[in-house]
Write a protein that holds these residues in place. Structure first.
Motif, PDB file in Angstrom:
ATOM      1  N   ASN A  53      72.703  80.793  29.170  1.00 15.07           N
ATOM      2  CA  ASN A  53      72.145  81.115  27.851  1.00 15.07           C
ATOM      3  C   ASN A  53      70.638  80.879  27.807  1.00 15.07           C
ATOM      4  OD1 ASN A  53      74.665  81.803  26.832  1.00 15.07           O
ATOM      5  ND2 ASN A  53      75.086  79.742  26.087  1.00 15.07           N
ATOM      6  N   ASP A  54      70.194  79.791  28.419  1.00 13.95           N
ATOM      7  CA  ASP A  54      68.761  79.507  28.422  1.00 13.95           C
ATOM      8  C   ASP A  54      68.003  80.578  29.203  1.00 13.95           C
ATOM      9  OD1 ASP A  54      69.248  77.302  26.915  1.00 13.95           O
ATOM     10  OD2 ASP A  54      68.805  75.829  28.471  1.00 13.95           O
ATOM     11  N   GLY A  55      68.578  81.015  30.312  1.00 16.93           N
ATOM     12  CA  GLY A  55      67.953  82.091  31.066  1.00 16.93           C
ATOM     13  C   GLY A  55      67.836  83.357  30.241  1.00 16.93           C
ATOM     14  N   CYS A  56      68.887  83.666  29.494  1.00 14.55           N
ATOM     15  CA  CYS A  56      68.865  84.849  28.628  1.00 14.55           C
ATOM     16  C   CYS A  56      67.787  84.742  27.567  1.00 14.55           C
ATOM     17  CB  CYS A  56      70.233  85.039  27.967  1.00 14.55           C
ATOM     18  SG  CYS A  56      71.590  85.418  29.123  1.00 14.55           S
ATOM     19  N   LEU A  57      67.678  83.586  26.937  1.00 15.14           N
ATOM     20  CA  LEU A  57      66.682  83.389  25.886  1.00 15.14           C
ATOM     21  C   LEU A  57      65.262  83.462  26.439  1.00 15.14           C
ATOM     22  CD1 LEU A  57      68.437  80.475  23.976  1.00 15.14           C
ATOM     23  CD2 LEU A  57      67.978  82.754  23.045  1.00 15.14           C
ATOM     24  N   LEU A  58      65.037  82.820  27.582  1.00 13.16           N
ATOM     25  CA  LEU A  58      63.697  82.793  28.165  1.00 13.16           C
ATOM     26  C   LEU A  58      63.262  84.145  28.703  1.00 13.16           C
ATOM     27  CD1 LEU A  58      63.842  79.361  30.022  1.00 13.16           C
ATOM     28  CD2 LEU A  58      62.412  79.934  28.052  1.00 13.16           C
ATOM     29  N   SER A  59      64.224  84.998  29.007  1.00 11.58           N
ATOM     30  CA  SER A  59      63.879  86.318  29.553  1.00 11.58           C
ATOM     31  C   SER A  59      63.180  87.207  28.524  1.00 11.58           C
ATOM     32  CB  SER A  59      65.138  87.026  30.047  1.00 11.58           C
ATOM     33  OG  SER A  59      65.924  87.490  28.955  1.00 11.58           O
ATOM     34  N   ARG A  60      63.409  86.928  27.229  1.00 12.54           N
ATOM     35  CA  ARG A  60      62.889  87.723  26.117  1.00 12.54           C
ATOM     36  C   ARG A  60      63.529  89.111  26.038  1.00 12.54           C
ATOM     37  NH1 ARG A  60      56.415  86.060  26.264  1.00 12.54           N
ATOM     38  NH2 ARG A  60      56.779  83.812  26.208  1.00 12.54           N
ATOM     39  N   ALA A  61      64.596  89.314  26.800  1.00 12.98           N
ATOM     40  CA  ALA A  61      65.364  90.550  26.669  1.00 12.98           C
ATOM     41  C   ALA A  61      66.231  90.471  25.417  1.00 12.98           C
ATOM     42  CB  ALA A  61      66.246  90.758  27.900  1.00 12.98           C
ATOM     43  N   ASP A  62      66.752  91.599  25.003  1.00 16.62           N
ATOM     44  CA  ASP A  62      67.702  91.627  23.891  1.00 16.62           C
ATOM     45  C   ASP A  62      68.963  90.893  24.344  1.00 16.62           C
ATOM     46  OD1 ASP A  62      69.159  92.255  21.618  1.00 16.62           O
ATOM     47  OD2 ASP A  62      69.658  94.276  22.305  1.00 16.62           O
ATOM     48  N   PHE A  63      69.253  89.762  23.710  1.00 17.87           N
ATOM     49  CA  PHE A  63      70.338  88.865  24.129  1.00 17.87           C
ATOM     50  C   PHE A  63      71.560  89.129  23.257  1.00 17.87           C
ATOM     51  CE2 PHE A  63      71.527  84.035  24.374  1.00 17.87           C
ATOM     52  CZ  PHE A  63      72.614  84.342  25.167  1.00 17.87           C
ATOM     53  N   GLN A  64      72.608  89.714  23.858  1.00 15.82           N
ATOM     54  CA  GLN A  64      73.825  90.031  23.122  1.00 15.82           C
ATOM     55  C   GLN A  64      74.999  89.279  23.741  1.00 15.82           C
ATOM     56  OE1 GLN A  64      74.447  94.153  21.975  1.00 15.82           O
ATOM     57  NE2 GLN A  64      72.400  94.705  22.708  1.00 15.82           N
ATOM     58  N   ARG A  65      75.791  88.645  22.889  1.00 22.18           N
ATOM     59  CA  ARG A  65      76.933  87.855  23.370  1.00 22.18           C
ATOM     60  C   ARG A  65      78.229  88.544  22.971  1.00 22.18           C
ATOM     61  NH1 ARG A  65      75.855  81.712  21.711  1.00 22.18           N
ATOM     62  NH2 ARG A  65      77.232  81.345  23.485  1.00 22.18           N
ATOM     63  N   PHE A  66      79.144  88.643  23.946  1.00 23.42           N
ATOM     64  CA  PHE A  66      80.431  89.268  23.657  1.00 23.42           C
ATOM     65  C   PHE A  66      81.527  88.213  23.599  1.00 23.42           C
ATOM     66  CE2 PHE A  66      79.763  89.533  28.251  1.00 23.42           C
ATOM     67  CZ  PHE A  66      80.969  89.123  28.801  1.00 23.42           C
ATOM     68  N   ARG A  67      82.575  88.530  22.855  1.00 20.16           N
ATOM     69  CA  ARG A  67      83.684  87.601  22.704  1.00 20.16           C
ATOM     70  C   ARG A  67      84.264  87.251  24.071  1.00 20.16           C
ATOM     71  NH1 ARG A  67      84.285  91.057  18.244  1.00 20.16           N
ATOM     72  NH2 ARG A  67      85.672  92.436  19.442  1.00 20.16           N
ATOM     73  N   HIS A  68      84.717  86.014  24.204  1.00 17.10           N
ATOM     74  CA  HIS A  68      85.135  85.487  25.507  1.00 17.10           C
ATOM     75  C   HIS A  68      86.153  86.391  26.195  1.00 17.10           C
ATOM     76  CE1 HIS A  68      86.082  82.790  28.695  1.00 17.10           C
ATOM     77  NE2 HIS A  68      87.283  82.500  28.230  1.00 17.10           N
TER      78      HIS A  68
END
Length: 383
Positions: free
Chosen positions: A136-151
């Motif tokens: 998650n931290d990598g996703c946030l730091l990337s500044r890309a559009d961060f989308q999370r899908f249900r498990h």
């Protein structure tokens, strides 16, 4: 925050049963440990194959220190990349069946490196809701559009992928989820990556050494694709420390040039790298250890069948015993500790709200009778 603000915030954590404190281990890692002067039977480590204190690994480290000294002294791009690192990377790539591999100081550093190097503004990253914090931290730091899908919900992921007009897409998942022990549907994920022209990044921290004859979750499913980027840690089943990323040679070349946690970190001690080949040999020869792990996991599922904890039992070494309330989980952990068992309570934010639990981490060094005795106490205490 000022010091008085920190004091108030820590007091608030304590009153809400969320304050964490370290315990001091006074013994080598293993099933039988000494913590703060007391002996315990541990079900808390990720030493799944029981290799952390293996004599062959200890000897390999000693010999590595004699040959290479204590520290690397520099980053990989200066003078820190030794022959020991190079041989370890080549051995790891062969072991997992990929073209190249790159060593990192930790799985956290590897996750930040890969995600932030491959996606940025204008791109999109799709992550499972139960991913590890480092993903998650990598996703946030990337500044890309961060989308999370249900498990593990492939239909939801496909909806998000289909709706995205991003230039570059990356799907990030754990292969084995660290707090639940369940597994990502890797073949279905790779099929979606192929369909929607996306990378698939797999964090196999808890599968490497255990699944696929020890070669990990991708090998378990026979997956091979240029789109698949594989990461595993060396501090769990492998018995050492650090991590590696494996994939195409072009990928690792890109990471060497763009991954900030690689470029700006001192290389791990070469003695650790020198022990990697010994670890891989022990993993490859570890079928009996993996069979014992599988038997213990099956025993756990059998014992929990018909109880309110049955839905959490997995086929991996991670067996969640979900309690719900933080205070209740702490009381149960304290009760077990008084009876000689080390099974710490796991609380939010590591797990979702009302998802506090005791996580049983199995090791090939555990005996079935030890697991049964623990389960007897846990089932009795939880009513």
């Amino acid at each position: 925050m000022r010091l008085q603000d920190l004091s108030a915030a820590l007091s608030d954590l304590e009153s809400n049963h969320r304050l964490r404190r370290r315990a001091t281990l006074a013994s080598p890692q293993g099933v039988d440990i000494v913590v703060d002067g007391q002996s315990y039977l541990s079900f808390a480590s990720n030493d799944y194959l029981g290799l952390a204190d293996h004599p062959a690994l200890a000897l390999a480290l000693q010999q590595g220190v004699e040959r290479w000294g204590a520290g690397s002294g520099a980053s990989h791009l200066l003078t820190g990349h030794s022959e020991a690192h190079q041989r370890a990377e080549e051995a790891l790539a062969r072991f997992v069946g990929r073209e190249a591999a790159l060593l990192f100081g930790s799985g956290y550093a590897a996750n930040l490196a890969v995600i932030t190097s491959l996606v940025g503004r204008g791109d999109a990253v799709f992550a499972d809701k139960l991913n590890h914090a480092s993903l998650n931290d990598g996703c946030l730091l990337s500044r890309a559009d961060f989308q999370r899908f249900r498990h593990n919900d492939m239909a939801h992921l496909e909806q998000l992928l289909a709706a995205s007009a991003a230039r570059t897409k990356l799907i990030a998942v754990d292969a084995v989820y660290s707090m639940d022990g369940d597994e990502a549907p890797l073949p279905a994920l790779l099929a979606l990556a192929e369909r929607y022209d996306a990378w698939l990044y797999v964090d196999d921290a808890h599968g490497f050494g255990v699944l696929g004859g020890g070669r990990g979750a991708a090998a378990e499913h026979g997956l091979a694709s240029e789109r698949l980027i594989y990461m595993a840690t060396l501090g769990k089943a492998a018995g050492l420390a650090g991590a590696f990323v494996a994939g195409e040679g072009l990928l690792t070349d890109w990471l060497v040039n763009r991954a900030r946690t690689y470029i700006f970190s001192t290389a791990q001690p070469p003695a650790l790298a020198a022990a990697v080949e010994t670890s891989l040999r022990l993993i490859e020869e570890g079928d009996e250890r993996r069979a014992r792990l599988a038997q213990l996991a099956a025993r756990c599922r059998e014992r929990l069948d018909g109880t309110r904890f049955a839905g959490g039992a997995s086929r991996t070494p991670i067996q969640p015993f979900i309690i719900g309330e933080d205070a209740h989980a702490i009381r149960l952990a304290d009760s077990l500790r008084r009876q000689g068992y080390w099974v710490p309570a796991i609380r939010p934010p590591t797990v979702p709200e009302n998802g506090a639990r005791l996580r049983i981490s199995l090791s090939a060094s555990h005996e079935p009778a030890q697991l049964d005795a623990l389960l007897d106490l846990m089932l009795q205490a939880s009513g």
